[in-house]
Design a protein around this motif. Structure first.
Motif, mmCIF file in Angstrom:
data_model
loop_
_atom_site.group_PDB
_atom_site.id
_atom_site.type_symbol
_atom_site.label_atom_id
_atom_site.label_comp_id
_atom_site.label_asym_id
_atom_site.label_seq_id
_atom_site.Cartn_x
_atom_site.Cartn_y
_atom_site.Cartn_z
ATOM 1 N N TYR A 46 0.838 -1.202 0.000
ATOM 2 C CA TYR A 46 0.000 0.000 0.000
ATOM 3 C C TYR A 46 0.873 1.252 0.000
ATOM 4 O O TYR A 46 0.624 2.196 -0.743
ATOM 5 N N HIS A 47 1.917 1.248 0.800
ATOM 6 C CA HIS A 47 2.835 2.391 0.849
ATOM 7 C C HIS A 47 3.545 2.569 -0.496
ATOM 8 O O HIS A 47 3.702 3.698 -0.990
ATOM 9 N N ARG A 73 0.893 4.123 -2.806
ATOM 10 C CA ARG A 73 0.555 5.502 -2.446
ATOM 11 C C ARG A 73 1.708 6.464 -2.695
ATOM 12 O O ARG A 73 1.492 7.627 -2.998
ATOM 13 N N SER A 74 2.942 5.993 -2.587
ATOM 14 C CA SER A 74 4.106 6.853 -2.819
ATOM 15 C C SER A 74 4.420 7.003 -4.304
ATOM 16 O O SER A 74 5.239 7.837 -4.678
ATOM 17 N N LYS A 117 -7.036 2.899 -9.173
ATOM 18 C CA LYS A 117 -8.173 2.703 -8.278
ATOM 19 C C LYS A 117 -9.389 2.423 -9.156
ATOM 20 O O LYS A 117 -9.622 3.128 -10.132
ATOM 21 N N TRP A 172 -7.677 -0.554 -4.940
ATOM 22 C CA TRP A 172 -6.422 -0.509 -5.690
ATOM 23 C C TRP A 172 -6.203 -1.801 -6.464
ATOM 24 O O TRP A 172 -6.483 -2.892 -5.949
#
Length: 74
Positions: A23-24, A27-28, A35, A42
């Motif tokens: 997830y990180h 998101r980064s 999405k 995701w």
């Protein structure tokens, strides 16, 4: 037949890391993802994951070249 897109949990299992790590990464922007759906779930395209893995192999090989293992005579 494997689907085109993977859930983050499947990506985590493939990379042998935690769901939160994936997830990180998503998101980064480190790992490209999209999405989808009303709840914005995701998904990572399998081809993008393979490209990411190849990129990490190249980065690691470069790091190994620039940081040679030195024998220590301690």
């Amino acid at each position: 037949m494997e689907g085109r897109f993977m859930q983050l949990s499947d990506v985590a299992a493939e990379l042998n890391v935690s769901d939160s790590q994936v997830y990180h990464m998503v998101r980064s922007g480190e790992l490209p993802a999209i999405k989808v759906g009303g709840r914005g779930q995701w998904r990572v395209e399998r081809a993008r994951l393979e490209a990411y893995i190849e990129q990490k192999y190249a980065e690691t090989a470069d790091w190994v070249r620039t940081n040679p293992l030195v024998d220590r005579d301690d």
